[in-house]
Design a protein around this motif. Structure first.
Motif, PDB file in Angstrom:
ATOM      1  N   SER A  25      -1.509 -18.000  23.290  1.00 22.43           N
ATOM      2  CA  SER A  25      -0.797 -16.881  23.229  1.00 22.43           C
ATOM      3  C   SER A  25      -0.703 -16.358  24.539  1.00 22.43           C
ATOM      4  O   SER A  25      -1.495 -16.405  25.437  1.00 22.43           O
ATOM      5  N   ASN A  26       0.591 -15.986  24.810  1.00 28.43           N
ATOM      6  CA  ASN A  26       1.050 -15.223  26.272  1.00 28.43           C
ATOM      7  C   ASN A  26       1.378 -13.985  26.074  1.00 28.43           C
ATOM      8  O   ASN A  26       2.473 -13.521  26.859  1.00 28.43           O
ATOM      9  N   LEU A  31       4.280  -9.155  28.380  1.00 30.19           N
ATOM     10  CA  LEU A  31       4.256  -7.710  28.938  1.00 30.19           C
ATOM     11  C   LEU A  31       4.663  -7.610  30.322  1.00 30.19           C
ATOM     12  O   LEU A  31       5.585  -6.739  30.628  1.00 30.19           O
ATOM     13  N   ALA A  32       4.298  -8.547  31.260  1.00 34.74           N
ATOM     14  CA  ALA A  32       4.580  -8.569  32.362  1.00 34.74           C
ATOM     15  C   ALA A  32       6.084  -8.622  32.876  1.00 34.74           C
ATOM     16  O   ALA A  32       6.762  -8.307  33.428  1.00 34.74           O
ATOM     17  N   ASN A  33       6.581  -9.816  31.863  1.00 38.45           N
ATOM     18  CA  ASN A  33       7.910 -10.010  31.873  1.00 38.45           C
ATOM     19  C   ASN A  33       8.641  -8.901  31.310  1.00 38.45           C
ATOM     20  O   ASN A  33       9.826  -8.655  32.087  1.00 38.45           O
ATOM     21  N   ARG A  39      16.609  -6.243  29.783  1.00 34.80           N
ATOM     22  CA  ARG A  39      16.599  -6.742  28.674  1.00 34.80           C
ATOM     23  C   ARG A  39      17.371  -8.086  28.531  1.00 34.80           C
ATOM     24  O   ARG A  39      16.968  -8.859  27.843  1.00 34.80           O
ATOM     25  N   GLU A  40      18.431  -8.421  29.177  1.00 34.18           N
ATOM     26  CA  GLU A  40      19.408  -9.491  29.253  1.00 34.18           C
ATOM     27  C   GLU A  40      18.457 -10.771  29.907  1.00 34.18           C
ATOM     28  O   GLU A  40      18.675 -11.783  29.337  1.00 34.18           O
ATOM     29  N   LEU A  41      17.478 -10.488  30.805  1.00 38.70           N
ATOM     30  CA  LEU A  41      16.861 -11.429  31.415  1.00 38.70           C
ATOM     31  C   LEU A  41      15.403 -11.687  30.867  1.00 38.70           C
ATOM     32  O   LEU A  41      14.752 -12.720  31.386  1.00 38.70           O
ATOM     33  N   GLN A  42      15.022 -11.043  29.818  1.00 42.72           N
ATOM     34  CA  GLN A  42      13.482 -11.318  29.350  1.00 42.72           C
ATOM     35  C   GLN A  42      13.468 -12.363  28.565  1.00 42.72           C
ATOM     36  O   GLN A  42      14.509 -13.086  28.154  1.00 42.72           O
ATOM     37  N   MET A  43      12.379 -13.049  28.278  1.00 44.69           N
ATOM     38  CA  MET A  43      12.020 -14.236  28.106  1.00 44.69           C
ATOM     39  C   MET A  43      12.316 -14.326  26.403  1.00 44.69           C
ATOM     40  O   MET A  43      12.172 -12.934  25.836  1.00 44.69           O
ATOM     41  N   LYS A  44      12.565 -15.413  25.658  1.00 42.93           N
ATOM     42  CA  LYS A  44      13.094 -15.378  24.538  1.00 42.93           C
ATOM     43  C   LYS A  44      11.921 -15.450  23.759  1.00 42.93           C
ATOM     44  O   LYS A  44      10.673 -15.906  24.060  1.00 42.93           O
TER      45      LYS A  44
END
Length: 175
Positions: A25-26, A31-33, A39-44
């Protein structure tokens, strides 16, 4: 020297646990991301990347060094003891990095040796052999053992084979 070895071994164990925990689990990295990226650059949602899990060496080094720097700052301010701990700091960072790579090797070996992956590899090998066998039949008709031409005999209409020297001259490697 003994305390440094103990710190090193404990850091290796810490790195193994940290990597294993992030492979499951990451949430903390997510959360740090979310905090640091728009919002556009956040992880999938399907991305499994973590602080050390599936990261390049330099990013692992940065995160591990940052973690131990914060830990060292807390220990320095909380305890009144002011000791020289650079060697412990360095061995903890190196040990944690080694531990993450040891854990990744075991997790990858476990994933690679699962029954499904072995069956996939077996099926791919079988398909490859079938393709090779079919390709040989299409290219040249099957000959019986007794029909094979003898070595050294040249058929009547065929050109004699070129010598190695002639082939190298054709390629321009010798004059």
């Amino acid at each position: 020297m003994t305390l440094e070895i103990i710190v090193f071994v404990l850091a290796i164990l810490f790195g193994i646990v940290w990597y294993w925990r992030e492979s499951k689990s990451n949430k903390l990295y997510r959360l740090a991301n979310k905090i640091t990226h728009s919002r556009e650059l956040q992880m999938k949602p399907e991305d499994q990347k973590g602080f050390v899990h599936r990261q390049a060496f330099l990013l692992r080094l940065v995160w591990v060094t940052l973690l131990f720097s914060l830990g060292a700052a807390v220990v320095t301010f909380v305890t009144p003891i002011n000791m020289f701990f650079v060697q412990y700091f360095a061995s903890a960072i190196v040990g944690t990095l080694i531990g993450t790579y040891v854990a990744s090797a075991f997790i990858l070996a476990k994933d690679g040796a699962s029954r499904e992956n072995l069956e996939k590899a077996f099926d791919k090998g079988r398909e490859l052999l079938e393709d090779l066998a079919e390709g040989d039949e299409k290219e040249a008709p099957a000959q019986k053992i007794g029909d094979a031409p003898e070595a050294g005999k040249i058929e009547a209409g065929a050109d004699p084979p070129k010598s190695a020297r002639d082939r190298l001259k054709d390629k321009g490697m010798i004059k």
